[in-house]
Design a protein around this motif. Structure first.
Motif, PDB file in Angstrom:
ATOM      1  N   GLU A 298      -4.677 -33.419  78.610  1.00  0.00           N
ATOM      2  CA  GLU A 298      -6.392 -33.911  78.587  1.00  0.00           C
ATOM      3  C   GLU A 298      -6.074 -34.911  77.393  1.00  0.00           C
ATOM      4  OE1 GLU A 298      -9.206 -30.956  80.415  1.00  0.00           O
ATOM      5  OE2 GLU A 298      -8.461 -29.903  78.547  1.00  0.00           O
ATOM      6  N   SER A 299      -5.214 -35.087  76.697  1.00  0.00           N
ATOM      7  CA  SER A 299      -5.375 -36.154  75.798  1.00  0.00           C
ATOM      8  C   SER A 299      -4.870 -37.444  76.462  1.00  0.00           C
ATOM      9  CB  SER A 299      -4.291 -35.698  74.346  1.00  0.00           C
ATOM     10  OG  SER A 299      -5.352 -34.785  74.188  1.00  0.00           O
ATOM     11  N   GLY A 300      -5.914 -38.401  76.258  1.00  0.00           N
ATOM     12  CA  GLY A 300      -5.526 -40.105  76.505  1.00  0.00           C
ATOM     13  C   GLY A 300      -3.906 -40.275  75.915  1.00  0.00           C
ATOM     14  N   GLY A 301      -3.408 -42.111  76.035  1.00  0.00           N
ATOM     15  CA  GLY A 301      -2.587 -42.150  75.282  1.00  0.00           C
ATOM     16  C   GLY A 301      -1.141 -42.348  75.799  1.00  0.00           C
ATOM     17  N   GLN A 302      -0.427 -42.676  75.166  1.00  0.00           N
ATOM     18  CA  GLN A 302       1.308 -42.955  75.650  1.00  0.00           C
ATOM     19  C   GLN A 302       2.516 -41.846  75.724  1.00  0.00           C
ATOM     20  OE1 GLN A 302       2.254 -45.094  78.659  1.00  0.00           O
ATOM     21  NE2 GLN A 302       3.882 -43.774  78.165  1.00  0.00           N
ATOM     22  N   TRP A 303       2.261 -40.784  75.671  1.00  0.00           N
ATOM     23  CA  TRP A 303       3.306 -40.189  75.679  1.00  0.00           C
ATOM     24  C   TRP A 303       5.201 -40.970  75.079  1.00  0.00           C
ATOM     25  CZ3 TRP A 303       8.813 -38.506  77.652  1.00  0.00           C
ATOM     26  CH2 TRP A 303       9.169 -37.844  77.393  1.00  0.00           C
ATOM     27  N   LYS A 304       5.350 -40.688  74.166  1.00  0.00           N
ATOM     28  CA  LYS A 304       7.118 -40.501  74.214  1.00  0.00           C
ATOM     29  C   LYS A 304       7.978 -39.996  73.806  1.00  0.00           C
ATOM     30  CE  LYS A 304       7.716 -44.226  71.124  1.00  0.00           C
ATOM     31  NZ  LYS A 304       7.905 -44.881  69.850  1.00  0.00           N
ATOM     32  N   TYR A 305       9.199 -40.041  74.430  1.00  0.00           N
ATOM     33  CA  TYR A 305      10.390 -38.929  74.359  1.00  0.00           C
ATOM     34  C   TYR A 305      10.808 -38.092  72.710  1.00  0.00           C
ATOM     35  CZ  TYR A 305      14.406 -36.256  74.488  1.00  0.00           C
ATOM     36  OH  TYR A 305      15.379 -35.465  74.935  1.00  0.00           O
ATOM     37  N   ALA A 306      10.505 -39.326  72.048  1.00  0.00           N
ATOM     38  CA  ALA A 306      10.727 -39.601  70.433  1.00  0.00           C
ATOM     39  C   ALA A 306       9.835 -39.413  69.918  1.00  0.00           C
ATOM     40  CB  ALA A 306      11.686 -40.326  70.110  1.00  0.00           C
ATOM     41  N   GLY A 307       8.267 -39.285  69.569  1.00  0.00           N
ATOM     42  CA  GLY A 307       6.698 -39.772  69.428  1.00  0.00           C
ATOM     43  C   GLY A 307       6.447 -38.777  68.819  1.00  0.00           C
ATOM     44  N   PHE A 308       7.444 -38.102  67.207  1.00  0.00           N
ATOM     45  CA  PHE A 308       6.778 -37.394  65.610  1.00  0.00           C
ATOM     46  C   PHE A 308       5.907 -38.000  64.839  1.00  0.00           C
ATOM     47  CE2 PHE A 308      11.452 -36.206  67.136  1.00  0.00           C
ATOM     48  CZ  PHE A 308      11.466 -34.713  67.872  1.00  0.00           C
ATOM     49  N   ALA A 309       6.403 -39.374  65.134  1.00  0.00           N
ATOM     50  CA  ALA A 309       5.542 -40.260  64.157  1.00  0.00           C
ATOM     51  C   ALA A 309       4.124 -40.149  64.425  1.00  0.00           C
ATOM     52  CB  ALA A 309       5.447 -41.596  64.107  1.00  0.00           C
ATOM     53  N   GLU A 310       4.155 -40.044  65.893  1.00  0.00           N
ATOM     54  CA  GLU A 310       2.826 -40.414  66.781  1.00  0.00           C
ATOM     55  C   GLU A 310       1.955 -39.136  67.124  1.00  0.00           C
ATOM     56  OE1 GLU A 310       5.094 -43.993  68.306  1.00  0.00           O
ATOM     57  OE2 GLU A 310       6.079 -41.563  68.160  1.00  0.00           O
ATOM     58  N   ASP A 311       2.819 -38.283  66.939  1.00  0.00           N
ATOM     59  CA  ASP A 311       2.322 -36.743  66.747  1.00  0.00           C
ATOM     60  C   ASP A 311       1.780 -36.330  65.684  1.00  0.00           C
ATOM     61  OD1 ASP A 311       3.203 -36.692  69.094  1.00  0.00           O
ATOM     62  OD2 ASP A 311       4.479 -34.942  69.134  1.00  0.00           O
ATOM     63  N   ILE A 312       2.142 -37.044  64.523  1.00  0.00           N
ATOM     64  CA  ILE A 312       2.072 -36.596  62.601  1.00  0.00           C
ATOM     65  C   ILE A 312       0.861 -37.494  63.225  1.00  0.00           C
ATOM     66  CG2 ILE A 312       2.212 -37.065  60.458  1.00  0.00           C
ATOM     67  CD1 ILE A 312       5.448 -36.552  60.994  1.00  0.00           C
ATOM     68  N   GLN A 313       0.461 -38.823  63.182  1.00  0.00           N
ATOM     69  CA  GLN A 313      -0.740 -39.385  63.596  1.00  0.00           C
ATOM     70  C   GLN A 313      -1.761 -38.581  64.009  1.00  0.00           C
ATOM     71  OE1 GLN A 313      -0.524 -43.525  65.316  1.00  0.00           O
ATOM     72  NE2 GLN A 313       0.151 -43.989  63.035  1.00  0.00           N
ATOM     73  N   ASP A 314      -1.977 -38.048  65.440  1.00  0.00           N
ATOM     74  CA  ASP A 314      -2.442 -37.282  65.969  1.00  0.00           C
ATOM     75  C   ASP A 314      -2.787 -35.921  64.823  1.00  0.00           C
ATOM     76  OD1 ASP A 314      -2.852 -39.089  67.740  1.00  0.00           O
ATOM     77  OD2 ASP A 314      -1.227 -37.516  69.212  1.00  0.00           O
ATOM     78  N   LEU A 315      -2.185 -35.341  64.199  1.00  0.00           N
ATOM     79  CA  LEU A 315      -2.265 -34.065  63.231  1.00  0.00           C
ATOM     80  C   LEU A 315      -2.932 -34.594  62.083  1.00  0.00           C
ATOM     81  CD1 LEU A 315      -2.242 -31.022  63.029  1.00  0.00           C
ATOM     82  CD2 LEU A 315       0.298 -31.531  61.818  1.00  0.00           C
ATOM     83  N   VAL A 316      -2.373 -35.616  61.756  1.00  0.00           N
ATOM     84  CA  VAL A 316      -3.333 -36.424  60.304  1.00  0.00           C
ATOM     85  C   VAL A 316      -4.865 -36.704  61.003  1.00  0.00           C
ATOM     86  CG1 VAL A 316      -4.207 -37.933  58.982  1.00  0.00           C
ATOM     87  CG2 VAL A 316      -1.710 -37.656  59.528  1.00  0.00           C
ATOM     88  N   THR A 317      -5.219 -37.024  62.213  1.00  0.00           N
ATOM     89  CA  THR A 317      -6.480 -37.881  63.049  1.00  0.00           C
ATOM     90  C   THR A 317      -7.321 -35.855  62.654  1.00  0.00           C
ATOM     91  OG1 THR A 317      -5.340 -39.479  63.878  1.00  0.00           O
ATOM     92  CG2 THR A 317      -7.679 -38.901  65.151  1.00  0.00           C
ATOM     93  N   VAL A 318      -6.771 -34.889  63.334  1.00  0.00           N
ATOM     94  CA  VAL A 318      -7.670 -33.782  63.986  1.00  0.00           C
ATOM     95  C   VAL A 318      -7.851 -33.325  62.577  1.00  0.00           C
ATOM     96  CG1 VAL A 318      -7.142 -31.715  65.174  1.00  0.00           C
ATOM     97  CG2 VAL A 318      -6.371 -33.181  66.120  1.00  0.00           C
ATOM     98  N   VAL A 319      -6.975 -33.090  61.137  1.00  0.00           N
ATOM     99  CA  VAL A 319      -7.331 -32.861  60.595  1.00  0.00           C
ATOM    100  C   VAL A 319      -8.237 -33.094  59.551  1.00  0.00           C
ATOM    101  CG1 VAL A 319      -6.776 -32.305  58.237  1.00  0.00           C
ATOM    102  CG2 VAL A 319      -5.162 -31.582  59.639  1.00  0.00           C
ATOM    103  N   ALA A 320      -8.509 -34.891  59.286  1.00  0.00           N
ATOM    104  CA  ALA A 320      -9.761 -35.242  59.366  1.00  0.00           C
ATOM    105  C   ALA A 320     -10.861 -35.152  60.082  1.00  0.00           C
ATOM    106  CB  ALA A 320      -9.179 -36.493  58.996  1.00  0.00           C
ATOM    107  N   PHE A 321     -10.602 -34.904  61.155  1.00  0.00           N
ATOM    108  CA  PHE A 321     -11.877 -34.234  62.070  1.00  0.00           C
ATOM    109  C   PHE A 321     -12.464 -33.703  61.748  1.00  0.00           C
ATOM    110  CE2 PHE A 321     -13.997 -32.128  66.274  1.00  0.00           C
ATOM    111  CZ  PHE A 321     -14.641 -33.462  66.150  1.00  0.00           C
ATOM    112  N   LEU A 322     -11.699 -32.515  61.191  1.00  0.00           N
ATOM    113  CA  LEU A 322     -12.276 -30.948  61.305  1.00  0.00           C
ATOM    114  C   LEU A 322     -12.712 -31.293  59.804  1.00  0.00           C
ATOM    115  CD1 LEU A 322      -9.498 -28.556  62.714  1.00  0.00           C
ATOM    116  CD2 LEU A 322     -11.340 -29.346  63.878  1.00  0.00           C
ATOM    117  N   ARG A 323     -12.344 -31.701  58.659  1.00  0.00           N
ATOM    118  CA  ARG A 323     -12.736 -31.951  57.107  1.00  0.00           C
ATOM    119  C   ARG A 323     -14.271 -32.472  58.024  1.00  0.00           C
ATOM    120  NH1 ARG A 323     -11.291 -30.949  52.205  1.00  0.00           N
ATOM    121  NH2 ARG A 323      -9.108 -30.864  53.124  1.00  0.00           N
ATOM    122  N   ALA A 324     -14.079 -34.174  57.943  1.00  0.00           N
ATOM    123  CA  ALA A 324     -15.600 -34.497  58.076  1.00  0.00           C
ATOM    124  C   ALA A 324     -16.488 -33.899  58.838  1.00  0.00           C
ATOM    125  CB  ALA A 324     -15.896 -35.806  59.082  1.00  0.00           C
ATOM    126  N   ASN A 325     -15.853 -33.463  60.508  1.00  0.00           N
ATOM    127  CA  ASN A 325     -17.598 -32.978  61.194  1.00  0.00           C
ATOM    128  C   ASN A 325     -17.413 -31.469  60.775  1.00  0.00           C
ATOM    129  OD1 ASN A 325     -18.128 -34.877  63.321  1.00  0.00           O
ATOM    130  ND2 ASN A 325     -15.848 -34.577  62.412  1.00  0.00           N
TER     131      ASN A 325
END
Length: 285
Positions: free
Chosen positions: A75-102
């Motif tokens: 259900e998430s938008g954006g582009q899937w990447k086979y070796a997208g570990f860096a992008e996944d970590i970005q997503d994790l950082v974004t989720v953590v920040a969202f949970l802390r802020a909200n």
């Protein structure tokens, strides 16, 4: 008193101008969340937030949790990447920040399956929030990234003929087709998992669960993680190998949840010791 509550989350990801979709499970939704502990459940490649044991675990955990679809997955938008570990970590950082802020949540536990484990461990090694986490569950996590080439026979014919491989799978009962290029395998194989030896927080208790019939990630990778995490103090490492279980623990998801909850009980009681789960218990032969 109200019971558990599930809430759909829509989290902006500015890095790719897309939205990450997740589910927040709350034990006591009527109580304040500021400072409350929460677990994050991370899925693997071509997976999603509700597959395998993830949702089953979320509704049985003794603490609040969030599970979400990484970028380009389900259900998430954006582009899937086979070796997208860096992008996944970005997503994790974004989720953590969202949970802390909200909500004011404090991340206390990470549960990862396969790629999700690799992503979660790297985040723990590189973030300030990771230093305050107390528990990590690594299910089917890969250590030797170059061993992805063990599966080269799957890709070789397509690479040689058209330059890419069309990966066709079913995600949440819907057909998905993604292209994998030779450079994707190169990026995958070069991802640094060795960071855990020197940068993984020393106080986190870790559980590694791996199926002995896993033909995707070699079982020996679980042993390497046991060696890396078992040398720390005061954090512990507990290893649990499941006879007959494959990479996704097909037909064994409830067993995985039971093992995690058993280990978590010891974690909260301060009773964990580095070694093999259920040491001294004879069990069934």
């Amino acid at each position: 008193m109200a019971g558990r509550k599930s809430t759909k989350l829509y989290i902006p990801q500015p890095a790719e101008n897309c939205t990450l979709v997740g589910v927040l499970e709350q034990l006591e939704p009527e109580k304040p969340t500021n400072g409350r502990k929460i677990a994050l459940i991370l899925h693997g490649t071509m997976g999603h937030k509700d597959y395998l044991f993830q949702k089953r675990l979320a509704v049985r955990l003794p603490l609040d949790s969030v599970r979400f679809d990484f970028r380009g997955s389900h259900e998430s938008g954006g582009q899937w990447k086979y070796a997208g570990f860096a992008e996944d970590i970005q997503d994790l950082v974004t989720v953590v920040a969202f949970l802390r802020a909200n909500y004011g949540y404090e991340i206390d536990m990470i549960v990862g399956h396969s790629r999700g484990s690799v992503v979660g461990m790297h985040w723990l090694c590189t973030s300030e929030e990771g230093k305050r986490v107390t528990a990590m569950v690594n299910v089917s996590g890969r250590y030797r990234m170059h061993r992805i080439y063990d599966r080269m026979s799957i890709y070789k014919e397509a690479f040689d003929s058209i330059g890419y491989y069309e990966w066709k799978v079913s995600v949440a009962r819907k057909p998905v087709l993604e292209r994998v290029y030779p450079k994707d395998l190169e990026e995958f194989a070069s991802w640094d998992t060795g960071i855990v030896w020197d940068n993984f927080p020393p106080a986190i208790n870790v559980l590694t669960v791996h199926g002995l019939a896993d033909d995707v990630v070699p079982v020996y990778d679980a042993v390497i993680y046991a060696r890396a995490f078992g040398s720390r103090a005061p954090g512990t490492h507990v290893l649990h190998l499941v006879e007959g279980a494959d990479h996704n623990f097909a037909g064994r998801q409830d067993e995985v949840v039971d093992v995690i909850l058993e280990w978590l009980e010891g974690h909260y009681a301060g009773a964990l010791v580095t070694g093999v789960l259920r040491t001294g218990i004879r069990g069934r032969l």
